[in-house]
Design a protein around this motif. Sequence first.
Motif, PDB file in Angstrom:
ATOM      1  N   ALA A   9       0.832  -1.201   0.000  1.00 19.62           N
ATOM      2  CA  ALA A   9       0.000   0.000   0.000  1.00 19.62           C
ATOM      3  C   ALA A   9       0.870   1.256   0.000  1.00 19.62           C
ATOM      4  N   ALA A  10       1.918   1.249   0.781  1.00 22.34           N
ATOM      5  CA  ALA A  10       2.806   2.409   0.843  1.00 22.34           C
ATOM      6  C   ALA A  10       3.541   2.618  -0.479  1.00 22.34           C
ATOM      7  N   VAL A  11       4.047   1.557  -1.053  1.00 23.53           N
ATOM      8  CA  VAL A  11       4.791   1.677  -2.314  1.00 23.53           C
ATOM      9  C   VAL A  11       3.868   2.121  -3.446  1.00 23.53           C
ATOM     10  N   SER A  12       2.677   1.528  -3.532  1.00 20.24           N
ATOM     11  CA  SER A  12       1.770   1.919  -4.604  1.00 20.24           C
ATOM     12  C   SER A  12       1.293   3.353  -4.424  1.00 20.24           C
ATOM     13  N   SER A  13       1.114   3.779  -3.192  1.00 21.54           N
ATOM     14  CA  SER A  13       0.731   5.164  -2.944  1.00 21.54           C
ATOM     15  C   SER A  13       1.839   6.124  -3.379  1.00 21.54           C
ATOM     16  N   LEU A  14       3.066   5.787  -3.068  1.00 25.76           N
ATOM     17  CA  LEU A  14       4.192   6.626  -3.481  1.00 25.76           C
ATOM     18  C   LEU A  14       4.357   6.647  -4.994  1.00 25.76           C
ATOM     19  N   HIS A  17       1.352   8.947  -6.180  1.00 24.13           N
ATOM     20  CA  HIS A  17       1.250  10.304  -5.661  1.00 24.13           C
ATOM     21  C   HIS A  17       2.512  11.147  -5.877  1.00 24.13           C
ATOM     22  N   LEU A  18       3.663  10.549  -5.870  1.00 25.61           N
ATOM     23  CA  LEU A  18       4.894  11.320  -6.057  1.00 25.61           C
ATOM     24  C   LEU A  18       4.976  11.955  -7.445  1.00 25.61           C
ATOM     25  N   PRO A  19       4.726  11.222  -8.534  1.00 19.93           N
ATOM     26  CA  PRO A  19       4.733  11.890  -9.843  1.00 19.93           C
ATOM     27  C   PRO A  19       3.629  12.940  -9.977  1.00 19.93           C
ATOM     28  N   SER A  24       2.232  18.585 -10.436  1.00 22.00           N
ATOM     29  CA  SER A  24       1.459  19.740  -9.983  1.00 22.00           C
ATOM     30  C   SER A  24       2.368  20.897  -9.561  1.00 22.00           C
ATOM     31  N   LEU A  25       3.488  20.586  -8.951  1.00 19.90           N
ATOM     32  CA  LEU A  25       4.423  21.655  -8.583  1.00 19.90           C
ATOM     33  C   LEU A  25       5.036  22.300  -9.824  1.00 19.90           C
TER      34      LEU A  25
END
Length: 76
Positions: A9-14, A17-19, A24-25
């Motif tokens: 779950a943590a890896v798939s979230s990263l 969400h990271l890209p 967005s930035l």
Amino acid sequence: MWYGVFLWAAVSSLVFHLPAALLSLATLRQHKMGAAIAGVYKAAGKRMISLEALVFGVGQSFCVLLISFLRVLATL
């Protein structure tokens, strides 16, 4: 077993969400509303301090949570 579930779950979230956060930035400066707000601050000769940005961000998150919990949009 729970460790494996948490890890996936943590890896798939990263991975997702990271890209999205980096994209967005990168495109934030080209946003019309962001440019309008920056123009107002610049015309007023005011600098946005980090605490003020924090208050705006927390306020925006609170409004989103409030609207989602009150289900106002579902009644429209």
